[in-house]
Design a protein around this motif. Structure first.
Motif, mmCIF file in Angstrom:
data_model
loop_
_atom_site.group_PDB
_atom_site.id
_atom_site.type_symbol
_atom_site.label_atom_id
_atom_site.label_comp_id
_atom_site.label_asym_id
_atom_site.label_seq_id
_atom_site.Cartn_x
_atom_site.Cartn_y
_atom_site.Cartn_z
ATOM 1 N N TYR A 229 -15.573 -0.330 26.256
ATOM 2 C CA TYR A 229 -14.417 -1.216 26.418
ATOM 3 C C TYR A 229 -14.176 -2.037 25.153
ATOM 4 C CZ TYR A 229 -11.607 -5.138 28.076
ATOM 5 O OH TYR A 229 -10.639 -6.090 28.205
ATOM 6 N N CYS B 8 -12.757 0.046 22.495
ATOM 7 C CA CYS B 8 -11.334 0.342 22.749
ATOM 8 C C CYS B 8 -10.446 -0.830 22.336
ATOM 9 C CB CYS B 8 -11.097 0.651 24.225
ATOM 10 S SG CYS B 8 -11.733 2.243 24.727
ATOM 11 N N LEU C 255 -10.492 2.578 28.423
ATOM 12 C CA LEU C 255 -9.242 2.540 27.664
ATOM 13 C C LEU C 255 -8.127 1.940 28.519
ATOM 14 C CD1 LEU C 255 -8.149 3.583 24.921
ATOM 15 C CD2 LEU C 255 -7.323 5.590 26.148
ATOM 16 N N ILE D 14 -6.441 8.660 21.702
ATOM 17 C CA ILE D 14 -5.973 8.386 23.064
ATOM 18 C C ILE D 14 -5.660 9.709 23.760
ATOM 19 C CG2 ILE D 14 -4.271 7.165 24.491
ATOM 20 C CD1 ILE D 14 -3.881 5.198 22.181
#
Ligand code: PHE
Length: 455
Positions: free
Chosen positions: A46, A49, A227, A446
């Motif tokens: 996390y 990201c 994400l 992504i």
């Protein structure tokens, strides 16, 4: 054309952007995602990201908004009038509406818990109980509440009506002013709770769960969730930051604004981790038997019950959480309201009604997905979870890819540079790195994450 109104002060604009970012995403959704994705491993992904993808995508949205001086659809039309790029903006508005639909349900829970804290109903059956028994009291309370029909629909509908009232009466500014005082208060309160939770007996194991990663738990699914959570929490891919940054003054430094917003947002999420996980292990829960979505509503009352004057702490906390939820639901609604007002030339009143009234049905259906509609499933997910997963884990990343490609390849090549350096008046040493991420790394990474989750 009249100049758009501008935020008066730097603090004001950072506060408004932080106000949009910090909400149920940090306090309710983050701990639930950490819980169901294996703890510290999720946290690590996390944070990566947020740093590698979140901040650059945020800068891309800022540049689009302040450069294009319009809403989420308007900026694409501004820079590329004859193309279909406005569709990316439309997609972001659709995602924001889907998010609004289920966010309203959880916002309703905060309303219910606030009322029950004030009346004391939440704590009346907890007297004398401790440890596992205490846990059962709050667990059963939450399960009963969300599985029921009247209570959960009443609070969801109540929340929608409060939102409609605020939007129609134009008292929004007042609420935002108040939240500039209340949000720092929420923050202080979280620090107090974190200290209390971390000093509970048996809290060390929870802290370990939150902080020491087991790398074998990192799967494509975990990365997708991390994400999605990063984008949800930073309010990315929903057209919100495009809309807000159109109001930023020309001399605002976008780089430092993005870093401040991301840092504060992360800090609130981390504080929640230091409250929830020590409490879980301290009260002897495995955690596994708790539904992620209800985690905060079970664990926090336990922490309060272990502090003197639980009703007071609880009322204060749920009041602030309610306000945080309200500022977020209003800002998410605003995306659709502004869109309908501008594109379909409707009055503000009509636009507010068009946006909010369908929610009475849609959000209520979502609320029932914890109870009578639990069996209605799409792809093995309840209606609530389906909306959340589709909007958060798929649509937000998808819109973000489109925004990066648009800024990196289709918008005027000077746009990003001019916006990040305020037309060359400030230096931005990291500009080449940001440009590289926006053009290549972010879209590719992504896309890989999205695709791998489906394989
Ligand atoms: N980022 C907010 C949260 O974490 C949610 C939100 C999304 C608010 C989009 C406004 C716009 O709760």
């Amino acid at each position: 054309m009249a100049e758009k109104a501008k935020f008066a002060t730097r603090i004001g604009l950072v506060a408004a952007t932080v106000g949009s970012a910090v909400g149920l995403g940090n306090i309710w959704r983050f701990p639930a995602e950490v819980q169901s994705n294996g703890g510290a491993a999720f946290l690590l992904v996390y944070i990566m990201c947020v740093l590698i993808l979140g901040i650059p995508v945020m800068l891309a949205e800022f540049a689009l908004g302040r450069g294009g001086q319009s809403d989420a659809v308007g900026v694409f039309k501004h820079f590329s009038p004859k193309s279909g790029w406005w569709g990316a903006g439309a997609l972001s508005i659709l995602a924001s509406y889907m998010i609004l639909t289920f966010y309203m349900v959880v916002a309703g829970w905060t309303l219910e818990y606030f009322i029950e804290s004030v009346t004391g109903a939440l704590y009346s059956s907890a007297e004398g109980a401790d440890g596992k028994a205490l846990e059962n009291v709050f667990h059963n309370r939450m399960e009963e509440y969300i599985a029921g029909v009247t209570g959960s629909i009443a609070c969801t509908v109540g929340m929608i009506i409060i939102n409609l009232g605020v939007l129609l009466m134009g008292v929004r500014k007042g609420i935002e002013k108040a939240s500039n005082i209340l949000m720092p208060m929420l923050f202080v309160l979280l620090v107090v709770f974190a200290v209390v939770a971390c000093s509970l007996p048996g809290s060390a194991e929870g802290i370990r769960f939150f902080l020491s990663p087991d790398f074998s738990r990192i799967t494509p699914q975990v990365v997708v969730s991390a994400l999605g959570q990063a984008f949800f929490s930073l309010s990315l891919g929903m057209g919100i930051l495009i809309t807000y940054s159109a109001y930023y003054p020309h001399e605002t430094k976008l780089g430092s604004t993005a870093i401040t917003v991301a840092a504060l947002d992360l800090l609130v999420a981390l504080l929640m981790g230091f409250i929830i996980f020590p409490a879980i292990t301290s009260f002897g829960l495995s955690g596994a038997d708790l539904r992620g979505a209800t985690l905060v509503f079970v664990t926090l009352p336990e922490v309060f019950a272990n502090m003197g004057a639980p009703r007071l702490w609880s009322s204060l906390f749920f009041l602030l959480l309610f306000v945080a939820a309200l500022t977020s639901t209003i800002s998410i609604s605003e995306v659709s309201v502004a869109f309908i007002q501008d594109r379909f030339k409707r009055s503000r009143r009509a636009a507010c009604l068009i946006v909010m009234l369908p929610l009475l049905v849609l959000s209520s259906i979502c609320a029932l997905s914890f109870g009578p509609l639990n069996e209605v499933q799409l792809f093995h997910l309840t209606i609530f979870d389906f909306l959340d997963r589709l909007a958060t884990n798929i649509m937000l990343p998808l819109v973000s890819i489109l925004i990066c490609i648009f800024i990196g390849w289709f918008a005027p090549s000077t746009l990003l540079r001019n916006q990040l350096t305020n037309h060359g008046t400030i230096r931005m040493r990291l500009y080449p790195v940001i440009l590289f991420i926006i053009r290549y790394l972010a879209p590719l990474l992504i896309a890989v994450v999205l695709v791998s989750a489906f394989l």
